[in-house]
Scaffold this motif. Sequence first.
Motif, PDB file in Angstrom:
ATOM      1  N   GLY A 156       0.874  -1.172   0.000  1.00 17.00           N
ATOM      2  CA  GLY A 156       0.000   0.000   0.000  1.00 17.00           C
ATOM      3  C   GLY A 156       0.900   1.207   0.000  1.00 17.00           C
ATOM      4  N   VAL A 157       0.528   2.223   0.768  1.00 13.71           N
ATOM      5  CA  VAL A 157       1.415   3.396   0.900  1.00 13.71           C
ATOM      6  C   VAL A 157       1.865   3.510   2.354  1.00 13.71           C
ATOM      7  N   PHE A 158       2.836   4.400   2.601  1.00  7.93           N
ATOM      8  CA  PHE A 158       3.575   4.368   3.856  1.00  7.93           C
ATOM      9  C   PHE A 158       2.684   4.458   5.099  1.00  7.93           C
ATOM     10  N   PHE A 159       1.652   5.337   5.079  1.00  2.02           N
ATOM     11  CA  PHE A 159       0.861   5.472   6.312  1.00  2.02           C
ATOM     12  C   PHE A 159       0.188   4.156   6.689  1.00  2.02           C
ATOM     13  N   MET A 160      -0.047   3.297   5.713  1.00  2.00           N
ATOM     14  CA  MET A 160      -0.710   2.016   5.988  1.00  2.00           C
ATOM     15  C   MET A 160       0.247   1.064   6.703  1.00  2.00           C
ATOM     16  N   GLY A 161       1.470   0.940   6.158  1.00  2.00           N
ATOM     17  CA  GLY A 161       2.478   0.101   6.811  1.00  2.00           C
ATOM     18  C   GLY A 161       2.818   0.661   8.182  1.00  2.00           C
ATOM     19  N   GLU A 162       2.904   1.974   8.257  1.00  2.00           N
ATOM     20  CA  GLU A 162       3.238   2.634   9.526  1.00  2.00           C
ATOM     21  C   GLU A 162       2.152   2.337  10.577  1.00  2.00           C
ATOM     22  N   SER A 163       0.889   2.425  10.159  1.00  2.00           N
ATOM     23  CA  SER A 163      -0.207   2.132  11.099  1.00  2.00           C
ATOM     24  C   SER A 163      -0.141   0.677  11.556  1.00  2.00           C
ATOM     25  N   ALA A 164       0.182  -0.231  10.636  1.00  2.00           N
ATOM     26  CA  ALA A 164       0.303  -1.651  11.006  1.00  2.00           C
ATOM     27  C   ALA A 164       1.426  -1.832  12.028  1.00  2.00           C
ATOM     28  N   LYS A 165       2.524  -1.123  11.869  1.00  2.00           N
ATOM     29  CA  LYS A 165       3.648  -1.229  12.815  1.00  2.00           C
ATOM     30  C   LYS A 165       3.274  -0.623  14.167  1.00  2.00           C
ATOM     31  N   ILE A 166       2.542   0.495  14.132  1.00  2.00           N
ATOM     32  CA  ILE A 166       2.108   1.123  15.386  1.00  2.00           C
ATOM     33  C   ILE A 166       1.249   0.136  16.184  1.00  2.00           C
ATOM     34  N   LEU A 167       0.407  -0.612  15.467  1.00  2.00           N
ATOM     35  CA  LEU A 167      -0.486  -1.569  16.134  1.00  2.00           C
ATOM     36  C   LEU A 167       0.223  -2.878  16.491  1.00  2.00           C
ATOM     37  N   ASN A 168       1.362  -3.156  15.862  1.00  2.00           N
ATOM     38  CA  ASN A 168       2.093  -4.424  16.076  1.00  2.00           C
ATOM     39  C   ASN A 168       3.580  -4.171  16.289  1.00  2.00           C
ATOM     40  N   PRO A 169       3.936  -3.535  17.406  1.00  2.00           N
ATOM     41  CA  PRO A 169       5.349  -3.136  17.584  1.00  2.00           C
ATOM     42  C   PRO A 169       6.315  -4.315  17.613  1.00  2.00           C
ATOM     43  N   ASP A 170       5.835  -5.502  18.000  1.00  2.00           N
ATOM     44  CA  ASP A 170       6.758  -6.639  18.113  1.00  2.00           C
ATOM     45  C   ASP A 170       6.881  -7.437  16.820  1.00  2.00           C
ATOM     46  N   LYS A 171       6.109  -7.070  15.836  1.00  2.00           N
ATOM     47  CA  LYS A 171       6.187  -7.806  14.564  1.00  2.00           C
ATOM     48  C   LYS A 171       7.027  -7.044  13.557  1.00  2.00           C
ATOM     49  N   LYS A 172       7.566  -7.833  12.635  1.00  2.00           N
ATOM     50  CA  LYS A 172       8.270  -7.209  11.524  1.00  2.00           C
ATOM     51  C   LYS A 172       7.205  -6.737  10.532  1.00  2.00           C
ATOM     52  N   VAL A 173       7.199  -5.458  10.190  1.00  2.00           N
ATOM     53  CA  VAL A 173       6.272  -4.957   9.160  1.00  2.00           C
ATOM     54  C   VAL A 173       7.129  -4.456   8.002  1.00  2.00           C
ATOM     55  N   LEU A 174       6.941  -5.065   6.844  1.00  2.00           N
ATOM     56  CA  LEU A 174       7.751  -4.735   5.674  1.00  2.00           C
ATOM     57  C   LEU A 174       6.859  -4.156   4.583  1.00  2.00           C
ATOM     58  N   MET A 175       7.462  -3.302   3.755  1.00  2.00           N
ATOM     59  CA  MET A 175       6.739  -2.806   2.575  1.00  2.00           C
ATOM     60  C   MET A 175       7.585  -3.044   1.331  1.00  2.00           C
ATOM     61  N   PRO A 176       6.971  -3.449   0.214  1.00  2.00           N
ATOM     62  CA  PRO A 176       7.761  -3.662  -1.012  1.00  2.00           C
ATOM     63  C   PRO A 176       8.544  -2.423  -1.413  1.00  2.00           C
ATOM     64  N   ASP A 177       7.978  -1.221  -1.189  1.00  3.15           N
ATOM     65  CA  ASP A 177       8.685   0.005  -1.555  1.00  3.15           C
ATOM     66  C   ASP A 177       8.398   1.064  -0.495  1.00  3.15           C
ATOM     67  N   LEU A 178       9.414   1.393   0.275  1.00  5.33           N
ATOM     68  CA  LEU A 178       9.205   2.360   1.373  1.00  5.33           C
ATOM     69  C   LEU A 178       8.975   3.778   0.876  1.00  5.33           C
ATOM     70  N   THR A 179       9.231   4.023  -0.406  1.00  2.87           N
ATOM     71  CA  THR A 179       9.009   5.378  -0.923  1.00  2.87           C
ATOM     72  C   THR A 179       7.551   5.584  -1.387  1.00  2.87           C
ATOM     73  N   ALA A 180       6.760   4.528  -1.359  1.00  2.00           N
ATOM     74  CA  ALA A 180       5.336   4.682  -1.727  1.00  2.00           C
ATOM     75  C   ALA A 180       4.667   5.485  -0.611  1.00  2.00           C
ATOM     76  N   ASP A 181       4.381   6.731  -0.878  1.00  2.00           N
ATOM     77  CA  ASP A 181       3.872   7.610   0.172  1.00  2.00           C
ATOM     78  C   ASP A 181       2.602   8.282  -0.337  1.00  2.00           C
ATOM     79  N   CYS A 182       1.725   8.633   0.577  1.00  5.19           N
ATOM     80  CA  CYS A 182       0.511   9.355   0.188  1.00  5.19           C
ATOM     81  C   CYS A 182       0.766  10.841   0.406  1.00  5.19           C
ATOM     82  N   PRO A 183       0.729  11.654  -0.657  1.00  2.00           N
ATOM     83  CA  PRO A 183       1.017  13.083  -0.465  1.00  2.00           C
ATOM     84  C   PRO A 183       0.065  13.751   0.528  1.00  2.00           C
ATOM     85  N   MET A 184      -1.182  13.290   0.540  1.00  2.00           N
ATOM     86  CA  MET A 184      -2.159  13.915   1.444  1.00  2.00           C
ATOM     87  C   MET A 184      -1.803  13.702   2.917  1.00  2.00           C
TER      88      MET A 184
END
Length: 303
Positions: free
Chosen positions: A59-87
């Motif tokens: 997805g875009v960064f805020f989605m992966g970031e939200s997943a990590k916020i909710l799961n601090p002990d899990k590894k959360v990876l994104m295929p491309d960390l530069t996928a960001d939502c401008p809004m």
Amino acid sequence: MKEETKSKIFKLKEQKNAVILAHYYTPSEIQEVADYVGDSFYLAKIAKKSSADMIVFCGVFFMGESAKILNPDKKVLMPDLTADCPMAHMVENGKIEKMRKAYEDLAVVCYINSSAELKCQSDVCVTSSNAINIVKALPNKNIFFIPDKNLGRYVAAQVPEKNIILNDGCCPVHAAITEQALKNEIECHPKALVLSHPECEKEILALSDFVGSTAEIIAYVRQSECDEFIICTEEGVLFKLICENPSKKFYFPKTKPCCTDMKLNTLEKLLDILETEKNAIEIDESVRQKAIKPLDRMLDTVI
Ligand code: 13P
Ligand code: SF4
């Protein structure tokens, strides 16, 4: 070649007890291999409940970031960390503080399409599918809705008892759909129903038969007896719409809305991060503890 990549992805996913989550706007090849495909709200709920050791968020960064916020002990990876939502960054510095000073009982309502930094300064998160209910349930009269003015305006129209103050941000993909382009489509397909995402401008929503999140648009088509639709949201939804409704017809405004950040997710990058486990999202613990509060409040209100 694609089939080989896909089978490697499936194998690694099993081996590493990983779960692949994908937003409806990602390319169809990604949706095909994902364990869960959905809108922002659905994916946030799955991320919270997941028992996998590793969450791969397409997805875009805020989605992966939200997943990590909710799961601090899990590894959360994104295929491309530069996928960001401008809004996700569209709130002027100091604006939230200024609004809190101006209104004593202010609630800052933050669309989930926002950075952790904005979530830290907010009282509750919302998504396009739960925003109306969450805003209605708030005890506060004055609401500062960030960052999307279009979703904020749409919510304000449904909840007239609140004073909803809009912020000057929007999704460039949805905001680019013009009234004229939609009118042209309506003229070409007079029997089609117009289904729009609330991130679209008010002129588009005024011409629409139904307004809802991506998941709500998909559900609307599924139960509708109509067989022609003009879709005013990102073109990635077409994959699911066609899978579920092969005999129905779908049209988009002439320049198909396309989120280039969502399209940064590819099968090759997905395989690469499953192999290397790179692109892990890291969040400072003090930021995480502040940002989880509005997210938890949203999930506790509506789960
Ligand atoms: P939803 O997934 O909540 O419909 O939001 C659309 C969107 O723009 C996601 O980036
Ligand atoms: Fe952001 Fe719009 Fe892309 Fe969604 S479609 S990620 S809101 S730019």
